[in-house]
Design a protein around this motif. Structure first.
Motif, PDB file in Angstrom:
ATOM      1  N   HIS A  49      -1.728 -12.894  11.800  1.00 43.30           N
ATOM      2  CA  HIS A  49      -1.187 -12.216  10.625  1.00 43.30           C
ATOM      3  C   HIS A  49      -0.307 -13.167   9.818  1.00 43.30           C
ATOM      4  CE1 HIS A  49       2.236 -12.158  13.355  1.00 43.30           C
ATOM      5  NE2 HIS A  49       3.013 -11.867  12.322  1.00 43.30           N
ATOM      6  N   ASN A  86     -12.717  -9.366   5.738  1.00 46.17           N
ATOM      7  CA  ASN A  86     -11.972  -9.087   6.968  1.00 46.17           C
ATOM      8  C   ASN A  86     -11.368 -10.351   7.560  1.00 46.17           C
ATOM      9  OD1 ASN A  86     -12.653  -6.238   7.098  1.00 46.17           O
ATOM     10  ND2 ASN A  86     -14.744  -6.911   7.562  1.00 46.17           N
ATOM     11  N   GLU A 159      -3.493  -6.441  -2.650  1.00 47.59           N
ATOM     12  CA  GLU A 159      -3.608  -5.201  -1.874  1.00 47.59           C
ATOM     13  C   GLU A 159      -4.063  -4.047  -2.771  1.00 47.59           C
ATOM     14  OE1 GLU A 159      -3.374  -4.483   1.237  1.00 47.59           O
ATOM     15  OE2 GLU A 159      -2.450  -6.236   2.157  1.00 47.59           O
ATOM     16  N   GLU A 162      -7.828  -4.430  -3.350  1.00 49.45           N
ATOM     17  CA  GLU A 162      -8.588  -4.062  -2.166  1.00 49.45           C
ATOM     18  C   GLU A 162      -8.559  -2.554  -1.919  1.00 49.45           C
ATOM     19  OE1 GLU A 162      -7.047  -6.425   1.013  1.00 49.45           O
ATOM     20  OE2 GLU A 162      -7.894  -8.303   0.225  1.00 49.45           O
ATOM     21  N   ALA A 163      -7.403  -1.931  -2.185  1.00 47.08           N
ATOM     22  CA  ALA A 163      -7.302  -0.475  -2.028  1.00 47.08           C
ATOM     23  C   ALA A 163      -8.200   0.234  -3.031  1.00 47.08           C
ATOM     24  CB  ALA A 163      -5.854  -0.028  -2.197  1.00 47.08           C
ATOM     25  N   ASN A 187      -2.239   4.124  -0.818  1.00 48.93           N
ATOM     26  CA  ASN A 187      -2.890   3.238   0.148  1.00 48.93           C
ATOM     27  C   ASN A 187      -2.231   1.868   0.197  1.00 48.93           C
ATOM     28  OD1 ASN A 187      -5.733   4.281   1.381  1.00 48.93           O
ATOM     29  ND2 ASN A 187      -5.314   5.293  -0.553  1.00 48.93           N
ATOM     30  N   ASN A 191      -0.597   0.050   3.542  1.00 49.75           N
ATOM     31  CA  ASN A 191      -1.083  -1.239   4.043  1.00 49.75           C
ATOM     32  C   ASN A 191      -0.067  -2.369   3.928  1.00 49.75           C
ATOM     33  OD1 ASN A 191      -3.616  -0.151   4.659  1.00 49.75           O
ATOM     34  ND2 ASN A 191      -4.408  -0.560   2.605  1.00 49.75           N
ATOM     35  N   ALA A 192       0.782  -2.312   2.903  1.00 49.59           N
ATOM     36  CA  ALA A 192       1.683  -3.433   2.620  1.00 49.59           C
ATOM     37  C   ALA A 192       3.158  -3.090   2.789  1.00 49.59           C
ATOM     38  CB  ALA A 192       1.438  -3.948   1.199  1.00 49.59           C
ATOM     39  N   SER A 193       3.456  -1.845   3.163  1.00 47.11           N
ATOM     40  CA  SER A 193       4.824  -1.345   3.370  1.00 47.11           C
ATOM     41  C   SER A 193       5.545  -1.014   2.067  1.00 47.11           C
ATOM     42  CB  SER A 193       5.677  -2.297   4.211  1.00 47.11           C
ATOM     43  OG  SER A 193       6.229  -3.337   3.450  1.00 47.11           O
ATOM     44  N   ASN A 195       4.564  -0.115  -2.395  1.00 45.32           N
ATOM     45  CA  ASN A 195       3.632  -0.118  -3.509  1.00 45.32           C
ATOM     46  C   ASN A 195       4.373  -0.611  -4.746  1.00 45.32           C
ATOM     47  OD1 ASN A 195       5.169   2.060  -4.408  1.00 45.32           O
ATOM     48  ND2 ASN A 195       3.677   3.591  -3.729  1.00 45.32           N
TER      49      ASN A 195
END
Length: 274
Positions: A49, A86, A159, A162-163, A187, A191-193, A195
């Motif tokens: 990560h 991925n 992000e 991708e969302a 979303n 995913n990223a904590s 927005n």
């Protein structure tokens, strides 16, 4: 400076005692900071990560030993599958047909063995894995500031893209683009904590705090600390401008515009270039 944890300290302080009682477990998690104690038994590992919001991080071992593998950001593209979607779960023991460039990535790895009382600094965007070679206790700290804020913004923008792609089939079910964007931003936060609106709130806090400090020092002050505060306010406003178009809430967008104009008004000597 640590804008990330300054923001979470601000959230907890402004919640107050009553707010703390009313917070749900999820809200408590969302308002937790990124200064923490880590305990791991021998043989446990952290998967591949890069740190949250492309923050910097440091980690000091109180006891035990760790083995780190780190990859410079310019080789990040080698970690993805054939479709570029991925991320590999590890540098090793992965399906090399699915991740054909992982062998090339291994050639650029930095291996670090961390002992007791040793501190490691991880720069923004360096993907890494960590293995506990012994039972280990460490103190860890993630942060970002004016030096790497643009990396954080770039991550959120990616992000968001991708969302949007992941739920594009939901667009037709939404009554309008605003509703779809709200779904996308939900979303992104998962995913990223954060927005866009969370991130903008952090930047508002930074800009307003720096202006208050400068007002308290007086207009005549021109020391290095005052210049630093003014520069941080300027950079926060610059990033806020980039977020304006994507904020779905008209009320929040209006608040953002007011903050930007107030900061400019209180810093007439600063060239915002906007």
């Amino acid at each position: 400076d640590d804008w990330l944890n300054e923001y979470y300290d601000y959230l907890q302080a402004t919640a107050g005692p009553a707010g703390a009682e009313e917070r749900t477990a999820q809200q408590a998690i969302e308002q937790s900071d990124y200064r923490f104690l880590y305990m791991g038994p021998k043989g446990t590992k952290t998967g591949l990560h890069a740190d949250v919001l492309r923050s910097y991080s440091w980690s000091i071992n109180i006891s035990g030993r760790k083995k780190w593998y780190l990859l410079p950001p310019r080789f990040t593209h080698l970690l993805y599958d054939t479709f570029g979607h991925n991320l590999a779960p590890s540098f090793f023991d992965v399906d090399e047909e699915m991740f054909p460039n992982i062998k090339l990535a291994r050639k650029h790895l930095v291996e670090v063995h961390q002992g007791v009382d040793e501190v490691i600094f991880v720069p923004s965007g360096w993907h890494h894995t960590v293995e506990n070679l012994e039972d280990t206790l460490s103190i860890n700290h993630n942060w970002f500031n004016v030096c790497n804020i643009n990396y954080s913004l770039e991550l959120l923008q990616r992000e968001r893209h991708e969302a949007e792609q992941a739920i594009c089939d939901c667009r037709a079910m939404c009554k309008d683009e605003k509703e779809f964007e709200e779904l996308v931003q939900r979303n992104v936060a998962a995913n990223a904590s954060m927005n866009y609106e969370n991130f903008a709130s952090l930047l508002i806090m930074v800009a307003e705090t720096r202006v208050r400090v400068l007002k308290g020092k007086g207009a005549a002050d021109n020391d290095n600390e005052s210049l630093k505060q003014a520069y941080e306010a300027k950079m926060a406003v610059a990033v806020l401008h980039q977020l304006l178009e994507r904020i779905t809430s008209e009320k929040f967008r209006d608040k953002l515009l007011v903050v930007v104009e107030n900061v400019k008004a209180h810093l007439p000597h600063v060239n915002f270039g906007m």
